[in-house]
Design a protein around this motif. Sequence first.
Motif, PDB file in Angstrom:
ATOM      1  N   TYR A  62       0.813  -1.207   0.000  1.00 33.52           N
ATOM      2  CA  TYR A  62       0.000   0.000   0.000  1.00 33.52           C
ATOM      3  C   TYR A  62       0.848   1.259   0.000  1.00 33.52           C
ATOM      4  N   LEU A  63       0.188   2.347  -0.380  1.00 32.13           N
ATOM      5  CA  LEU A  63       0.827   3.659  -0.370  1.00 32.13           C
ATOM      6  C   LEU A  63       0.231   4.478   0.758  1.00 32.13           C
ATOM      7  N   LYS A  64       1.034   5.316   1.387  1.00 35.82           N
ATOM      8  CA  LYS A  64       0.474   6.278   2.342  1.00 35.82           C
ATOM      9  C   LYS A  64       0.009   7.495   1.540  1.00 35.82           C
ATOM     10  N   MET A  65      -1.033   8.138   2.037  1.00 36.40           N
ATOM     11  CA  MET A  65      -1.630   9.253   1.305  1.00 36.40           C
ATOM     12  C   MET A  65      -1.564  10.513   2.166  1.00 36.40           C
ATOM     13  N   GLN A  66      -1.741  11.672   1.521  1.00 35.39           N
ATOM     14  CA  GLN A  66      -1.992  12.891   2.284  1.00 35.39           C
ATOM     15  C   GLN A  66      -3.179  13.596   1.646  1.00 35.39           C
ATOM     16  N   LEU A  67      -3.838  14.466   2.411  1.00 35.29           N
ATOM     17  CA  LEU A  67      -5.045  15.093   1.890  1.00 35.29           C
ATOM     18  C   LEU A  67      -4.711  16.350   1.106  1.00 35.29           C
ATOM     19  N   GLY A  68      -5.295  16.442  -0.094  1.00 33.20           N
ATOM     20  CA  GLY A  68      -5.077  17.608  -0.941  1.00 33.20           C
ATOM     21  C   GLY A  68      -6.296  18.497  -0.974  1.00 33.20           C
ATOM     22  N   GLU A  69      -6.575  19.019  -2.142  1.00 33.90           N
ATOM     23  CA  GLU A  69      -7.695  19.941  -2.324  1.00 33.90           C
ATOM     24  C   GLU A  69      -9.033  19.195  -2.207  1.00 33.90           C
ATOM     25  N   PRO A  70     -10.091  19.918  -1.807  1.00 33.22           N
ATOM     26  CA  PRO A  70     -11.409  19.288  -1.784  1.00 33.22           C
ATOM     27  C   PRO A  70     -11.822  18.877  -3.205  1.00 33.22           C
ATOM     28  N   ASP A  71     -12.487  17.715  -3.326  1.00 36.80           N
ATOM     29  CA  ASP A  71     -12.918  17.272  -4.643  1.00 36.80           C
ATOM     30  C   ASP A  71     -14.395  17.610  -4.844  1.00 36.80           C
ATOM     31  N   ALA A  72     -14.989  17.006  -5.878  1.00 32.15           N
ATOM     32  CA  ALA A  72     -16.372  17.317  -6.224  1.00 32.15           C
ATOM     33  C   ALA A  72     -17.322  17.064  -5.043  1.00 32.15           C
ATOM     34  N   SER A  73     -17.012  16.061  -4.217  1.00 29.99           N
ATOM     35  CA  SER A  73     -17.904  15.734  -3.109  1.00 29.99           C
ATOM     36  C   SER A  73     -17.663  16.669  -1.913  1.00 29.99           C
ATOM     37  N   GLY A  74     -16.686  17.600  -2.062  1.00 31.25           N
ATOM     38  CA  GLY A  74     -16.414  18.533  -0.978  1.00 31.25           C
ATOM     39  C   GLY A  74     -15.446  17.978   0.036  1.00 31.25           C
ATOM     40  N   ARG A  75     -15.087  16.695  -0.135  1.00 27.66           N
ATOM     41  CA  ARG A  75     -14.132  16.111   0.805  1.00 27.66           C
ATOM     42  C   ARG A  75     -12.739  16.287   0.243  1.00 27.66           C
TER      43      ARG A  75
END
Lengths: 285, 557
Positions: free
Chosen positions: B361-374
Amino acid sequence: MAKILTKQAVVPNIHSMVVEAPAVAAQIQPGQFVIVRADDDGERIPLSVSDWDAAAGTITLIFMEVGGTTGKLAALKAGDDLATVVGPLGIPTEIGDFGTVMCIGGCYGIGSIYPIARALKARGNKVITVMESRSSFLLYWEDRFKKVSDTLIVITRDGTKGYRGHVSRAPEIMKTLGRPVHRIIVNGCTYLLKRASDMSRPYEMKTIVSLNPIMIDGTGMCGVCRVTVGKETKFACVHGPDFDGHLVDWEELLQRRKTYIVEEEIVVTASRCEDHHAAIREQRP
Amino acid sequence: MTEPQKKKLDLNRREMPKQSPEVRRFNFSEVALGYPADMAMAEASRCLQCKKPLCVNNCPVEINIPGFVKLIGEGDFPGAIRVLKEKNLLPAVCGRVCPQEEQCEKTCVLVKKGGQIAIGRLERFAADWEASQGKAAVPDIPPATGRKVAVVGGGPAGLTVAGDLILRGHAVTIFEALHKLGGVLTYGIPEFRLPKAIVGWEVEYLKTLGVELITDYVVGKTRTLADILKEYDAVFIGAGAGLPWFMNIPGENLNGVYSANEYLTRMNLMKGFLFPEYDTPIKRHRKVAVVGGGNVAMDCARTALRLGADSKIIYRRSRQELPARLEEVENAEEEGIVFEFLTLPIRYIGDERGWVRQIEYLKMQLGEPDASGRRSPVPIEGSETLMDVDAVVCAIGNSPNPMIPATTPGLQIGKKGNIVADEATGKTSMDRVWAGGDVVTGAATVILAMGAGRKAARSIHEYLSSLLLPIRFSAFRNGSISSLREAARCRMRSGGRGGRKPAIFCLTLGSARYDTIGRVHESQHIIYGHHGKTAPPKIRVITESGGCCVCRKSGFC
Ligand SMILES: Cc1cc2nc3c(=O)[nH]c(=O)nc-3n(C[C@H](O)[C@H](O)[C@H](O)COP(=O)(O)OP(=O)(O)OC[C@H]3O[C@@H](n4cnc5c(N)ncnc54)[C@H](O)[C@@H]3O)c2cc1C
Ligand SMILES: Cc1cc2nc3c(=O)[nH]c(=O)nc-3n(C[C@H](O)[C@H](O)[C@H](O)COP(=O)(O)OP(=O)(O)OC[C@H]3O[C@@H](n4cnc5c(N)ncnc54)[C@H](O)[C@@H]3O)c2cc1C
Ligand code: SF4
Ligand code: FES
């Protein structure tokens, strides 16, 4: 609920069962299957439909007793009910104007390839039927096949009837036919399907196999039946069960079929021993 | 605000008793135990009985919430369940699985003070009280209209349509592909969250009302939709979203990698957790990783835990973005499910026997909000890591089952494989065919499916009552136009003879005789009747069962 009208052992360990299922009988086409539950606690298993009578509303199932559920089915009698018979499921086998078609059937596949041979014949194809079994006493429905085949060939592992060996002998058999084969269709156990595909691959002869992965719903909902065909994942119950045998990932299919091998044994041993002990208890004064 | 402020505000939201985490993680019995009667009454008495109740605005089926809550407060439980059932056919189910925190309870006026009424728990209480009485009250069913409706799929959407239409006198048949009704309620949501006995009880209620239930029947295969339309006046499709997604990463077909549907179906529909008492086998895994963050993922992880595994949830965003109901996330945490956030599987690694052994697996980080607002997850480069597992459950979503679209030419299908249907009425592109629930919206919720079913039922009922029903009595049945005219003429008392002119007929239905005004319509072989005395502008009908389909009285209206 579906009533069993007749039930008999056609050869040792292989049974035929005629079941009342008018809705299925009205729609069924060669190569399709039904999902069956023996009783209310039962597992759902797929069985091909080997014959039917739309007018009478009945279908014929041929099954091999290999484990828990087929064991339960084998123990049922005419007049009993099956908890579930649902279908027809899967895409029917393609019945076209192919020319000469070789229909290869082994164990339960002898039964399930019969309506395919019959439909191909009715369509005007030359039909060569190849029945494969371990020994001559395990062959059935020869009389039926005679009526729908131009040539009927028997291969037995022990040589007690017809050619000795298995389906890999087909090429030399084909040479004796004196006419090219345009398509091969195979029904039966996974090893037969694989071996037949291996056999025909060098000759680039289109080979259609009816795959038999583990299934539950049979409607594309669970994904347990996934098989890899030509690098793509397919759900055998809705995209198949027929696929091009030369593109199937056989290794994966054989592995996936073994997923529950340990548990399957538990069912057989547990139920058998219990039944046996119960029977003994009953016999005591 | 309009609420009366007579009594002192009670903000003490009563907690519902639950099995403790240490105990429940070893059993499949229901986690939440429900309010005892005194607690329910105390909770209900807190309701302010707002004149303009905000809770109702946010209920997809517009339950009279203050109404039923008040009755519980007064100890009138039969009254409460009656009010609930006016709008909600499955209160025992909704009281358990609806996301109330996003709906009615979110807009309760008391929410700002942190004391919103526990509407879901009260709904559940009333429904359970009724079940404990043994027999559900059966409402009056109007005389048969002679119209037949086929419902495809026995999930919440289909059950709602069936319940609504049977109560309007139409004959309803449900065709269900599996051997049990309930849809996801039966095969998906686990026993410890929604006992199957409760679903069974609700289905049984429909049977009591006279709905015909046909299981083991796959529409599109056992019979095509077009064929069904020949026999039924209208069809509702509530086939759900049953096609499981996979991630299309290497190793997904290894043994031990399941779709959530397979895992849950084995458990719930097939009772795999009782194997070998029931025949369908399941594996007792040691380390299970569930990929996904919705209700489905929680259900899978909590099921695996109960079967004795170390159970993990692998989710590519953070806790905040989890789409599952908060209550279920908390339950899962309490039980000891480990959450691996910001984690994205990229490969499954198997052993020589074809069994999954590790996840890369890859670790992720949170970027810009997407279409769902998340905020959307972005992989961190070079963060590949391995995790040991012996099973993976893929719970990343489902799309509508393609079986009916594939076998029904003429039915308009959307981009996501969903059946296209009008939001207000559920009407599809095909004449006489409605659809609703997950098959239209993609995977959503029980109550939204029920809401869609309700709207479609209303529209189907309107359609059926707008039809000019043929008078079906034996002399006319299968009759040609001439024999129909013959029969009509001989019964004609005054007015024009046959043809298109109105006439007064005396109709004999069984032993009863009715006077009606109507006409013989040449092209349709139909006699229309309408209200004799008042002769309203609309032409209406007398049906075989002997009722006017407008007022349901027999004879003259
Ligand atoms: C499309 C299709 C058509 C089939 N037609 C026939 C037929 O006409 N006659 C016949 O005898 N057999 C047929 N089979 C195979 C048959 O379904 C299995 O033999 C049967 O399920 C075994 O069940 P069991 O409980 O008796 O044995 P088990 O001891 O449970 O299993 C024996 C082996 O059968 C396979 N199997 C187990 N459960 C399932 C399941 N739910 N679905 C599929 N395979 C399973 C596994 O590989 C297993 O190792 C067909 C299979 C498929 C997919
Ligand atoms: C594990 C899980 C947990 C969930 N938890 C929650 C929750 O906590 N709260 C919540 O609100 N929602 C929850 N949901 C979502 C909710 O269950 C669904 O949104 C809802 O069930 C949709 O209802 P439906 O009637 O549209 O379809 P379904 O419930 O999917 O029912 C469709 C039915 O149609 C049948 N069918 C399909 N094709 C055919 C055919 N061709 N012929 C005949 N029958 C057919 C299917 O077998 C099925 O029975 C959950 C879903 C899952 C999978
Ligand atoms: S539940 Fe809340 S919003 Fe609804 S009537 Fe009672 S106090 Fe008002
Ligand atoms: S058997 Fe479930 S998807 Fe094929």
